[in-house]
Write a protein that holds these residues in place. Sequence first.
Motif, short mmCIF file in Angstrom:
data_model
loop_
_atom_site.label_atom_id
_atom_site.label_comp_id
_atom_site.label_asym_id
_atom_site.label_seq_id
_atom_site.Cartn_x
_atom_site.Cartn_y
_atom_site.Cartn_z
N GLN A 127 -7.07 10.68 3.79
CA GLN A 127 -5.95 10.17 3.24
C GLN A 127 -6.13 9.19 2.16
O GLN A 127 -7.45 8.71 2.17
CB GLN A 127 -5.31 9.11 4.20
N TRP A 134 -11.04 2.78 5.59
CA TRP A 134 -10.93 2.79 4.19
C TRP A 134 -12.27 2.38 3.32
O TRP A 134 -12.97 1.68 3.94
CB TRP A 134 -9.88 1.94 3.74
N THR A 157 0.92 -1.22 0.07
CA THR A 157 0.01 -0.05 0.04
C THR A 157 1.04 1.36 -0.22
O THR A 157 1.79 1.24 0.60
CB THR A 157 -0.93 -0.02 1.14
N SER A 208 -4.95 6.13 -0.70
CA SER A 208 -4.26 4.80 -0.70
C SER A 208 -4.40 4.23 -1.87
O SER A 208 -5.46 4.16 -2.66
CB SER A 208 -4.71 4.03 0.37
N ALA A 235 0.18 4.87 0.90
CA ALA A 235 -0.77 5.95 1.45
C ALA A 235 -0.19 7.38 1.43
O ALA A 235 1.12 7.53 2.10
CB ALA A 235 -1.12 5.42 2.84
N LEU A 244 -3.54 0.79 -3.39
CA LEU A 244 -3.31 -0.76 -2.88
C LEU A 244 -3.11 -1.60 -3.95
O LEU A 244 -3.97 -1.71 -5.02
CB LEU A 244 -4.41 -1.10 -1.91
#
Length: 84
Positions: free
Chosen positions: A74, A44, A2, A76, A4, A78
């Motif tokens: 935030q 998330w 990930t 991310s 982030a 992934l």
Amino acid sequence: MTLAKTETALPAIEMEPRLRFQHWFSFGASDYGEVQIRVAGSNWVSLLTCSGNGGTSWSSPSIALEEFAGKRVQLSFLFHAQAS
């Protein structure tokens, strides 16, 4: 794996916040990539999931973020690979 981003403030809804980026992908049968967002301190949320073969050229997603306007978030990116 990930990647982030640290917390960032999104602009007000009047600014029509969007996430724009370019990507190209080619995943294995059980693998996938996901773009996620979360308001600071919460869970998330998936914005986009990609799997399979994305083709032979780059694409440019543009994801509306009005639901998160004016909040600290935030982001991310992934990558999920299934163990063989």
